[in-house]
Each structure stands twice: as structure tokens, then as C-alpha cells.
Design a protein around this motif. Structure first.
Motif, PDB file in Angstrom:
ATOM      1  N   UNK A  58       8.581   0.909  -3.915  1.00  0.00           N
ATOM      2  CA  UNK A  58       9.114  -0.442  -3.712  1.00  0.00           C
ATOM      3  C   UNK A  58       9.359  -1.197  -5.015  1.00  0.00           C
ATOM      4  N   UNK A  59       8.722  -0.748  -6.111  1.00  0.00           N
ATOM      5  CA  UNK A  59       8.885  -1.478  -7.375  1.00  0.00           C
ATOM      6  C   UNK A  59      10.194  -1.142  -8.071  1.00  0.00           C
ATOM      7  N   UNK A  60      10.716   0.046  -7.798  1.00  0.00           N
ATOM      8  CA  UNK A  60      11.973   0.441  -8.410  1.00  0.00           C
ATOM      9  C   UNK A  60      11.855   0.783  -9.886  1.00  0.00           C
ATOM     10  N   UNK A  61      10.661   0.824 -10.397  1.00  0.00           N
ATOM     11  CA  UNK A  61      10.467   1.139 -11.810  1.00  0.00           C
ATOM     12  C   UNK A  61       9.177   1.895 -12.008  1.00  0.00           C
ATOM     13  N   UNK A  62       8.715   1.895 -13.234  1.00  0.00           N
ATOM     14  CA  UNK A  62       7.465   2.606 -13.512  1.00  0.00           C
ATOM     15  C   UNK A  62       6.296   1.818 -12.941  1.00  0.00           C
ATOM     16  N   UNK A  63       5.336   2.544 -12.427  1.00  0.00           N
ATOM     17  CA  UNK A  63       4.157   1.928 -11.823  1.00  0.00           C
ATOM     18  C   UNK A  63       2.996   2.866 -12.089  1.00  0.00           C
ATOM     19  N   UNK A  64       2.072   2.474 -12.978  1.00  0.00           N
ATOM     20  CA  UNK A  64       0.969   3.357 -13.346  1.00  0.00           C
ATOM     21  C   UNK A  64      -0.350   2.815 -12.790  1.00  0.00           C
ATOM     22  N   UNK A  65      -1.478   3.462 -13.172  1.00  0.00           N
ATOM     23  CA  UNK A  65      -2.790   3.057 -12.671  1.00  0.00           C
ATOM     24  C   UNK A  65      -3.128   1.620 -13.049  1.00  0.00           C
ATOM     25  N   UNK A  66      -2.740   1.204 -14.251  1.00  0.00           N
ATOM     26  CA  UNK A  66      -3.007  -0.172 -14.659  1.00  0.00           C
ATOM     27  C   UNK A  66      -2.305  -1.150 -13.720  1.00  0.00           C
ATOM     28  N   UNK A  67      -1.042  -0.872 -13.380  1.00  0.00           N
ATOM     29  CA  UNK A  67      -0.295  -1.731 -12.459  1.00  0.00           C
ATOM     30  C   UNK A  67      -0.954  -1.756 -11.079  1.00  0.00           C
ATOM     31  N   UNK A  68      -1.440  -0.594 -10.627  1.00  0.00           N
ATOM     32  CA  UNK A  68      -2.090  -0.508  -9.320  1.00  0.00           C
ATOM     33  C   UNK A  68      -3.335  -1.400  -9.289  1.00  0.00           C
ATOM     34  N   UNK A  69      -4.185  -1.279 -10.290  1.00  0.00           N
ATOM     35  CA  UNK A  69      -5.385  -2.110 -10.320  1.00  0.00           C
ATOM     36  C   UNK A  69      -5.041  -3.591 -10.482  1.00  0.00           C
ATOM     37  N   UNK A  70      -4.026  -3.895 -11.256  1.00  0.00           N
ATOM     38  CA  UNK A  70      -3.588  -5.279 -11.416  1.00  0.00           C
ATOM     39  C   UNK A  70      -3.083  -5.837 -10.081  1.00  0.00           C
ATOM     40  N   UNK A  71      -2.338  -5.020  -9.323  1.00  0.00           N
ATOM     41  CA  UNK A  71      -1.825  -5.432  -8.008  1.00  0.00           C
ATOM     42  C   UNK A  71      -2.990  -5.759  -7.080  1.00  0.00           C
ATOM     43  N   UNK A  72      -4.012  -4.886  -7.060  1.00  0.00           N
ATOM     44  CA  UNK A  72      -5.178  -5.118  -6.199  1.00  0.00           C
ATOM     45  C   UNK A  72      -5.935  -6.383  -6.619  1.00  0.00           C
ATOM     46  N   UNK A  73      -6.127  -6.582  -7.914  1.00  0.00           N
ATOM     47  CA  UNK A  73      -6.809  -7.790  -8.390  1.00  0.00           C
ATOM     48  C   UNK A  73      -6.013  -9.040  -8.044  1.00  0.00           C
ATOM     49  N   UNK A  74      -4.702  -8.986  -8.247  1.00  0.00           N
ATOM     50  CA  UNK A  74      -3.846 -10.132  -7.917  1.00  0.00           C
ATOM     51  C   UNK A  74      -3.838 -10.434  -6.419  1.00  0.00           C
ATOM     52  N   UNK A  75      -4.061  -9.387  -5.599  1.00  0.00           N
ATOM     53  CA  UNK A  75      -4.091  -9.558  -4.144  1.00  0.00           C
ATOM     54  C   UNK A  75      -5.448 -10.072  -3.659  1.00  0.00           C
ATOM     55  N   UNK A  76      -6.397 -10.259  -4.596  1.00  0.00           N
ATOM     56  CA  UNK A  76      -7.690 -10.825  -4.235  1.00  0.00           C
ATOM     57  C   UNK A  76      -8.801  -9.815  -4.050  1.00  0.00           C
ATOM     58  N   UNK A  77      -8.580  -8.564  -4.437  1.00  0.00           N
ATOM     59  CA  UNK A  77      -9.598  -7.531  -4.306  1.00  0.00           C
ATOM     60  C   UNK A  77     -10.370  -7.381  -5.611  1.00  0.00           C
ATOM     61  N   UNK A  78     -11.647  -6.965  -5.484  1.00  0.00           N
ATOM     62  CA  UNK A  78     -12.506  -6.712  -6.639  1.00  0.00           C
ATOM     63  C   UNK A  78     -13.234  -5.394  -6.410  1.00  0.00           C
ATOM     64  N   UNK A  79     -13.421  -4.600  -7.464  1.00  0.00           N
ATOM     65  CA  UNK A  79     -14.086  -3.304  -7.384  1.00  0.00           C
ATOM     66  C   UNK A  79     -15.598  -3.515  -7.398  1.00  0.00           C
ATOM     67  N   UNK A  80     -16.282  -3.073  -6.327  1.00  0.00           N
ATOM     68  CA  UNK A  80     -17.737  -3.223  -6.221  1.00  0.00           C
ATOM     69  C   UNK A  80     -18.317  -1.953  -5.613  1.00  0.00           C
ATOM     70  N   UNK A  81     -19.033  -1.170  -6.393  1.00  0.00           N
ATOM     71  CA  UNK A  81     -19.784  -0.028  -5.885  1.00  0.00           C
ATOM     72  C   UNK A  81     -19.008   1.001  -5.087  1.00  0.00           C
ATOM     73  N   UNK A  82     -17.832   1.350  -5.528  1.00  0.00           N
ATOM     74  CA  UNK A  82     -17.060   2.383  -4.848  1.00  0.00           C
ATOM     75  C   UNK A  82     -16.098   1.862  -3.787  1.00  0.00           C
ATOM     76  N   UNK A  83     -16.130   0.562  -3.547  1.00  0.00           N
ATOM     77  CA  UNK A  83     -15.240  -0.055  -2.561  1.00  0.00           C
ATOM     78  C   UNK A  83     -14.474  -1.185  -3.222  1.00  0.00           C
ATOM     79  N   UNK A  84     -13.351  -1.512  -2.649  1.00  0.00           N
ATOM     80  CA  UNK A  84     -12.657  -2.745  -3.020  1.00  0.00           C
ATOM     81  C   UNK A  84     -13.177  -3.810  -2.068  1.00  0.00           C
ATOM     82  N   UNK A  85     -13.476  -4.965  -2.594  1.00  0.00           N
ATOM     83  CA  UNK A  85     -14.139  -6.042  -1.868  1.00  0.00           C
ATOM     84  C   UNK A  85     -13.274  -7.292  -1.938  1.00  0.00           C
ATOM     85  N   UNK A  86     -13.195  -8.008  -0.825  1.00  0.00           N
ATOM     86  CA  UNK A  86     -12.450  -9.263  -0.843  1.00  0.00           C
ATOM     87  C   UNK A  86     -12.988 -10.230   0.206  1.00  0.00           C
ATOM     88  N   UNK A  87     -13.055 -11.486  -0.163  1.00  0.00           N
ATOM     89  CA  UNK A  87     -13.353 -12.551   0.795  1.00  0.00           C
ATOM     90  C   UNK A  87     -12.148 -13.475   0.945  1.00  0.00           C
TER      91      UNK A  87
END
Length: 89
Positions: free
Chosen positions: A20-49
Motif C-alpha cells: 500500500x505504500x508504493x515505495x520502500x518499506x523496511x523494519x524501521x518503517x514497520x515499527x514506526x507505523x506501529x508506534x504511530x498507531x499507538x502500539x508499544x512493545x512490551x514483553x513479546x507483545x504489542x500493547x495498546x490502550x
């Protein structure tokens, strides 16, 4: 407060976001997308309130736990989707 702990199929999510991005998308972009979406990495899971778990497609979720604390009691609703398999014909 209602929160979610989610094990995400990062490969599947990454493939969708690359498509969907139409361009390059690496692991850094993936983690940035998850953080921007409100998720945080905690003990093997992504966590969000505050994040929106509907941003993930059902096939991108390997395991999901919804936790809600009411009057000092924590309720946990655990959902483990069945593994993908051959469709019945």
C-alpha cells in the motif's frame, strides 16, 4: 481502562504495508507505523490502550488479549485465531 496485548504477524503486516505504500518499506518503517498507531512493545507483545486494533487485519493477528480493569478487578478475554489451513470444498 481497556487495553490490548497482541502478537502480530509482522511479516504479513509488512507485506500489506509495502504493497500500500508504493515505495520502500523496511523494519524501521514497520515499527514506526506501529508506534504511530499507538502500539508499544512490551514483553513479546504489542500493547495498546489508546491504539486502534482495527488497523490490523484479522490474518495479521496471531494472538490477542483484551484486558479491562473495573473496580480493581482485571478481566482478560483471550482470542487465539485458528491456524490458516486448507479451505473445505
Amino acid at each position: 481502562m481497556r487495553c490490548a496485548w497482541i502478537k502480530i504477524d509482522l511479516d504479513r503486516l509488512s507485506l500489506r504495508l509495502r504493497a500500500t505504500s508504493g515505495g520502500s518499506f523496511n523494519d524501521w518503517h514497520l515499527h514506526r507505523w506501529l508506534l504511530d498507531a499507538g502500539f508499544h512493545w512490551v514483553g513479546g507483545y504489542w500493547y495498546t490502550c489508546r491504539g486502534d486494533t482495527s488497523l490490523l487485519r484479522p490474518d495479521e493477528i496471531l494472538e490477542k488479549q483484551m484486558r479491562e480493569t473495573i473496580d480493581g478487578v482485571t478481566f482478560i478475554d483471550r482470542d487465539v485465531p485458528p491456524p490458516p489451513g486448507p479451505s473445505a470444498a
